[in-house]
Write a protein that holds these residues in place. Structure first.
Motif, PDB file in Angstrom:
ATOM      1  N   LEU A 379       0.831  -1.202   0.000  1.00 57.55           N
ATOM      2  CA  LEU A 379       0.000   0.000   0.000  1.00 57.55           C
ATOM      3  C   LEU A 379       0.867   1.255   0.000  1.00 57.55           C
ATOM      4  O   LEU A 379       0.603   2.219  -0.736  1.00 57.55           O
ATOM      5  CB  LEU A 379      -0.911  -0.015   1.229  1.00 57.55           C
ATOM      6  CG  LEU A 379      -2.153   0.883   1.173  1.00 57.55           C
ATOM      7  CD1 LEU A 379      -3.061   0.466   0.023  1.00 57.55           C
ATOM      8  CD2 LEU A 379      -2.906   0.808   2.498  1.00 57.55           C
ATOM      9  N   LEU A 380       1.918   1.248   0.807  1.00 56.74           N
ATOM     10  CA  LEU A 380       2.842   2.383   0.847  1.00 56.74           C
ATOM     11  C   LEU A 380       3.460   2.626  -0.525  1.00 56.74           C
ATOM     12  O   LEU A 380       3.636   3.774  -0.947  1.00 56.74           O
ATOM     13  CB  LEU A 380       3.942   2.127   1.868  1.00 56.74           C
ATOM     14  CG  LEU A 380       3.582   2.269   3.351  1.00 56.74           C
ATOM     15  CD1 LEU A 380       4.712   1.733   4.226  1.00 56.74           C
ATOM     16  CD2 LEU A 380       3.279   3.714   3.701  1.00 56.74           C
ATOM     17  N   SER A 381       3.788   1.549  -1.227  1.00 59.13           N
ATOM     18  CA  SER A 381       4.420   1.672  -2.545  1.00 59.13           C
ATOM     19  C   SER A 381       3.499   2.389  -3.517  1.00 59.13           C
ATOM     20  O   SER A 381       3.932   3.272  -4.266  1.00 59.13           O
ATOM     21  CB  SER A 381       4.777   0.287  -3.096  1.00 59.13           C
ATOM     22  OG  SER A 381       5.725  -0.346  -2.281  1.00 59.13           O
ATOM     23  N   VAL A 382       2.227   2.028  -3.518  1.00 62.77           N
ATOM     24  CA  VAL A 382       1.254   2.676  -4.411  1.00 62.77           C
ATOM     25  C   VAL A 382       1.167   4.171  -4.091  1.00 62.77           C
ATOM     26  O   VAL A 382       1.190   5.022  -4.991  1.00 62.77           O
ATOM     27  CB  VAL A 382      -0.130   2.018  -4.273  1.00 62.77           C
ATOM     28  CG1 VAL A 382      -1.178   2.792  -5.075  1.00 62.77           C
ATOM     29  CG2 VAL A 382      -0.082   0.571  -4.749  1.00 62.77           C
ATOM     30  N   TYR A 383       1.072   4.499  -2.810  1.00 60.13           N
ATOM     31  CA  TYR A 383       0.958   5.902  -2.410  1.00 60.13           C
ATOM     32  C   TYR A 383       2.196   6.688  -2.824  1.00 60.13           C
ATOM     33  O   TYR A 383       2.095   7.830  -3.297  1.00 60.13           O
ATOM     34  CB  TYR A 383       0.769   6.002  -0.892  1.00 60.13           C
ATOM     35  CG  TYR A 383      -0.512   5.405  -0.362  1.00 60.13           C
ATOM     36  CD1 TYR A 383      -1.519   4.984  -1.221  1.00 60.13           C
ATOM     37  CD2 TYR A 383      -0.721   5.259   1.012  1.00 60.13           C
ATOM     38  CE1 TYR A 383      -2.699   4.435  -0.727  1.00 60.13           C
ATOM     39  CE2 TYR A 383      -1.895   4.720   1.510  1.00 60.13           C
ATOM     40  CZ  TYR A 383      -2.877   4.300   0.639  1.00 60.13           C
ATOM     41  OH  TYR A 383      -4.031   3.763   1.135  1.00 60.13           O
ATOM     42  N   MET A 384       3.378   6.098  -2.644  1.00 60.14           N
ATOM     43  CA  MET A 384       4.622   6.794  -2.989  1.00 60.14           C
ATOM     44  C   MET A 384       4.774   6.974  -4.496  1.00 60.14           C
ATOM     45  O   MET A 384       5.284   7.996  -4.957  1.00 60.14           O
ATOM     46  CB  MET A 384       5.820   6.056  -2.402  1.00 60.14           C
ATOM     47  CG  MET A 384       5.948   6.183  -0.899  1.00 60.14           C
ATOM     48  SD  MET A 384       7.506   5.505  -0.251  1.00 60.14           S
ATOM     49  CE  MET A 384       7.245   3.756  -0.499  1.00 60.14           C
ATOM     50  N   VAL A 385       4.343   5.984  -5.278  1.00 59.83           N
ATOM     51  CA  VAL A 385       4.380   6.126  -6.735  1.00 59.83           C
ATOM     52  C   VAL A 385       3.511   7.295  -7.168  1.00 59.83           C
ATOM     53  O   VAL A 385       3.902   8.116  -8.012  1.00 59.83           O
ATOM     54  CB  VAL A 385       3.921   4.821  -7.422  1.00 59.83           C
ATOM     55  CG1 VAL A 385       3.651   5.071  -8.905  1.00 59.83           C
ATOM     56  CG2 VAL A 385       4.979   3.734  -7.264  1.00 59.83           C
TER      57      VAL A 385
END
Length: 536
Positions: A379-385
């Motif tokens: 989930l963090l990865s999606v937000y950071m992208v």
């Protein structure tokens, strides 16, 4: 060729060298030293950001120290960007870039040998002075040799350099911190050889015509501006920790900041060569891109600078793992910058990318405001992208829009102004949002421990998780998770205001001439006009 161009201040100068159309090969050769220099700055920033939690613990620093290690470089860079810009009107740009790299080397060596937070902050000031030169001059040189319409074609190269620096930095920093026989000091030493290589490459490849004219550097204006800003930053950082918000210290610092900035405004409106030429804001595009750049600086620097701390303290990751976890945002930024640049060069349209970038950056900040100590990496990865894509569409294209809409004689001033306010926004954002994080950590830890916080507040030591019992570690992890989410929640409105600013920018066709070619034409036109006046 020798000509006498007229600067934005109306002062005549001598143009030394020609302004030919450069081939792609010559441009790439000239950019090699610039890219090496920017790589040094990017690598140093990303390496240190990932190592800071360990550095602050080792040097027995506080949360305020953590913030000021970052803010010191941003503030020094902000203060010196206009000075470097003015010096570029008087001295050789290549020499100035080499001097800025030299300052960066000195700062890195001092930082590597630091044994206290105070000395580390001083070294970061030296690094910031060097970074100010790179920030001010690299984009001025690019605008001089590359037409705005073609600039996007080279963004992929800079995107690749940015990607290598930002990807390699956290990974190298994590490995160095986790390697007992090297340690965090090598995070500062590692950039030195790259800086020396950049100095040599610039000497061999960068050849530019230089404009020499009499310039009076506005040192008083620079001192007043940065003194005023520093007073307000000190207030935001210390209020609530070292003294109450409603106190005589607050009155003194706020009053000093407002008075100093008011005096700076008076000085800037009267001196012949102001640090920030107020007349340039009559250009609507410059004014709006400046506002947007400052807001992007607040949102981006103020939010993302604390992500590494969140990964290591709230999620309990090692510095190496924290470096790997930052890759999604870097990937999003790299792809959006490269793809947007190619499309802009092909189509000549740029405003749509600014608007889309503002929307996506605001969404990314909003999404990251929902994180906690229990958030999954997926989930963090999606937000950071999402955040990376938005920032990538905005930053370089704001500079492009401003450079495209000013005369060649004002390219340096416009670029320096945008760089100044973006850095200023970053310094304000880091300080203000760092204070938000410190206060929220203290509150959450007080709740968790049922009394006075045991550390982690704005004015208390950053905790070392390895020394805490299980229950206390859980409280600290939750506190930093909640506080980091709050940082993004407070930063999101600034991203939205940046979107509002870019909506009002009027799109204009991109020029097909480089800054050198435009300056030669403007000079010839001015000489012809002067000759006609004399004749009549």
């Amino acid at each position: 060729m020798t000509a006498a161009p007229t600067s934005e201040s109306g002062t005549a100068g001598a143009l030394e060298g020609a302004a030919p159309t450069m081939t792609r090969r010559h441009i790439l050769q000239a950019m090699s030293g610039l890219m090496a220099g920017m790589f040094v700055a990017i690598l140093a920033s990303t390496v240190v950001a990932n190592a800071l939690p360990r550095i602050i613990v080792d040097l027995h620093g506080s949360q305020s120290s953590y913030t000021w290690v970052v803010t010191a470089e941003l503030l020094a860079m902000t203060a010196t960007v206009p000075v470097w810009g003015k010096l570029s009107d008087l001295y050789d740009k290549k020499l100035l870039i080499q001097l800025s790299l030299g300052m960066f080397v000195v700062g890195s060596l001092v930082a590597g040998f630091s044994h206290s937070v105070a000395l580390l902050i001083v070294s970061r000031v030296l690094q910031g002075i060097g970074a100010g030169g790179l920030t001010a001059l690299a984009q001025v040189v690019m605008a001089a040799i590359i037409p705005p319409r073609e600039l996007g074609r080279y963004s992929g190269i800079f995107g690749a350099v940015f990607a290598v620096g930002t990807v390699a930095g956290p990974l190298i920093g994590g490995v160095l911190v986790d390697t007992s026989w090297l340690g965090w000091r090598w995070c500062f030493f590692i950039g030195v050889p790259f800086a020396l290589i950049a100095i040599v490459l610039l000497q061999l490849t960068l050849k530019l015509p230089t404009v020499r004219r009499e310039v009076k550097i506005d040192y008083l204006g620079a001192v007043l501006i940065m003194s005023g800003v520093s007073a307000l930053l000190l207030w935001v950082t210390l209020a609530g920790n070292n003294f109450d918000w409603a106190s005589w210290q607050t009155v003194a610092l706020v009053s000093a900041g407002v008075i100093l900035l008011g005096c700076a405004l008076v000085v800037e409106s009267r001196v012949q060569e102001p640090m920030i030429p107020l007349a340039i804001f009559r250009n609507r595009t410059v004014a709006l891109t400046t506002v947007a750049s400052m807001l992007v600086g607040v949102a981006m620097f103020g939010g993302t600078v604390f992500l590494s701390q969140y990964f290591q303290i709230s999620l309990g990751k090692t510095p190496t793992a924290a470096g790997l976890m930052s890759l999604p945002m870097i990937l999003g930024l790299m792809l959006s910058t490269t793809i947007a640049g190619q499309i802009i060069s092909a189509r000549g349209k740029w405003k749509g990318f600014l608007v889309a970038g503002g929307i996506i950056m605001t969404a990314g900040m909003g999404l990251l405001s929902t994180i906690s100590a229990d958030s999954s990496f997926g989930l963090l990865s999606v937000y950071m992208v999402v955040l990376g894509v938005g920032v990538g569409m905005l930053m370089q294209n704001l500079v492009l829009a401003a450079q495209n809409d000013v005369p060649a004689s004002e390219l340096g001033a416009a670029t320096s102004v945008l760089s100044f306010f973006r850095s200023l926004g970053g310094a304000i954002g880091t300080s203000a949002l760092g204070a938000v994080l410190g206060h929220r950590v203290a509150d959450e830890m007080e709740k968790g421990f049922g009394g006075a916080a045991a550390g982690g507040g704005g004015g208390h030591s950053v905790p070392d998780l390895s020394t805490l019992p299980e229950e206390a570690r859980h409280v600290v992890e939750q506190a930093y998770g909640v506080a980091t989410a709050d940082v993004f929640l407070v930063g999101a409105p600034f991203a939205f205001l940046a979107l509002i600013a870019v909506l009002f920018i009027k799109e204009k066709p991109l020029r097909t001439q480089s800054g050198m070619e435009r300056l030669a034409e403007e000079t010839a036109a001015a000489e012809a006009k002067s000759a006609a006046v004399v004749t009549h």
